[in-house]
Write a protein that holds these residues in place. Structure first.
Motif, PDB file in Angstrom:
ATOM      1  N   ILE A  90      31.371 -11.346  -0.045  1.00 25.19           N
ATOM      2  CA  ILE A  90      30.523 -11.037   1.098  1.00 25.19           C
ATOM      3  C   ILE A  90      31.332 -10.222   2.102  1.00 25.19           C
ATOM      4  N   GLY A  91      30.718  -9.207   2.665  1.00 25.52           N
ATOM      5  CA  GLY A  91      31.344  -8.425   3.729  1.00 25.52           C
ATOM      6  C   GLY A  91      30.614  -8.633   5.035  1.00 25.52           C
ATOM      7  N   LEU A  92      31.362  -8.653   6.144  1.00 24.84           N
ATOM      8  CA  LEU A  92      30.752  -8.798   7.466  1.00 24.84           C
ATOM      9  C   LEU A  92      31.508  -7.924   8.467  1.00 24.84           C
ATOM     10  N   ARG A  93      30.782  -7.058   9.136  1.00 26.06           N
ATOM     11  CA  ARG A  93      31.354  -6.244  10.212  1.00 26.06           C
ATOM     12  C   ARG A  93      30.268  -5.987  11.256  1.00 26.06           C
ATOM     13  N   ASP A  94      30.680  -5.563  12.435  1.00 22.47           N
ATOM     14  CA  ASP A  94      29.735  -5.200  13.479  1.00 22.47           C
ATOM     15  C   ASP A  94      29.092  -3.850  13.179  1.00 22.47           C
TER      16      ASP A  94
END
Length: 242
Positions: A90-94
């Motif tokens: 999973i990737g998470l960034r603003d």
């Protein structure tokens, strides 16, 4: 043991995701590793590990230290993770970033079509370059992770800042607003709110830890069941494997 790797852009996201997972699982049946990966060849232990060798779920949260590096770090390391038995990445960034500001031009405001362009471009890159694109889920916090904090009014009440005080000082009613569709730069809103009690907000670890310490599992469930912060719901929906 089911294994999931989560790549995040920074320390704030690492702290938030760690605390969300621990509260969601009620500190049971979960094993957490926290890592820094600022250069591809050097993965290092970070603070915040929560070891449990008998856990049902294992999560490795990897802080890459840069919003634009999240996708590339995933692509560079995915085969290593598949080989190590991970089932999902999973990737998470603003969404809010230097690239977004440059593409936004004028007026400076949230542009849903630009959000879709960034999301679509990222998913297309994964489809074209990943070994197992179907097992990679990439998410943007819209517009910043701080929007998710703003979506939890009880957090601010526990910090001693009533919704009425927020309305009087900032003109904002957090009980009515969807932060991710209202605020281009949610971190600045948090800064304004914390000024009410003379606290700073510079995204430092201690400040993020303080905010997340006022949240509960019920708060997260309430946010998931609300009409707010769709990006939070989409992200958290991928954190378990049946």
């Amino acid at each position: 043991m089911k294994k999931i790797a989560i790549f995040v852009e920074g320390q704030s996201e690492l702290i938030f995701v760690r605390e969300y997972l621990l509260k969601q699982f009620e500190y049971q049946g979960i094993d957490l590793e926290c890592r820094n990966l600022f250069r591809d060849e050097r993965i290092q232990s970070a603070e915040y590990d929560f070891p449990n060798t008998e856990a049902i779920f294992h999560f490795q949260i990897i802080n890459v230290g840069n919003d634009t590096s999240v996708l590339q770090r995933i692509l560079n390391r995915e085969q290593l993770l598949w080989n190590a038995g991970y089932e999902r990445i999973i990737g998470l960034r603003d969404m809010y970033s230097g690239d977004y500001i440059e593409a936004m031009k004028q007026p400076r405001e949230i542009k849903p079509e630009l959000n879709h362009k960034f999301i679509g471009g990222t998913n297309k890159t994964i489809e074209q370059k990943a070994v197992k694109p179907q097992n990679i889920k990439f998410h943007f916090a819209i517009m910043e992770l701080e929007a998710w904090f703003l979506g939890i009014p009880k957090l601010w009440e526990r910090k001693g800042i009533s919704n009425q005080s927020i309305k009087e000082k900032t003109g904002l009613d957090l009980s009515e607003i969807d932060p991710e569709t209202t605020f281009l730069h949610p971190a600045e809103i948090i800064k304004d709110i914390l000024k009410i009690i003379n606290e700073p907000y510079r995204k430092q670890a201690s400040e993020v830890e303080s905010l997340v310490s006022y949240t509960t599992k019920q708060d997260f469930e309430d946010l998931q069941n609300s009409q707010k912060c769709t990006s939070f719901k989409e992200f958290t929906s991928n954190l378990t494997i049946n």
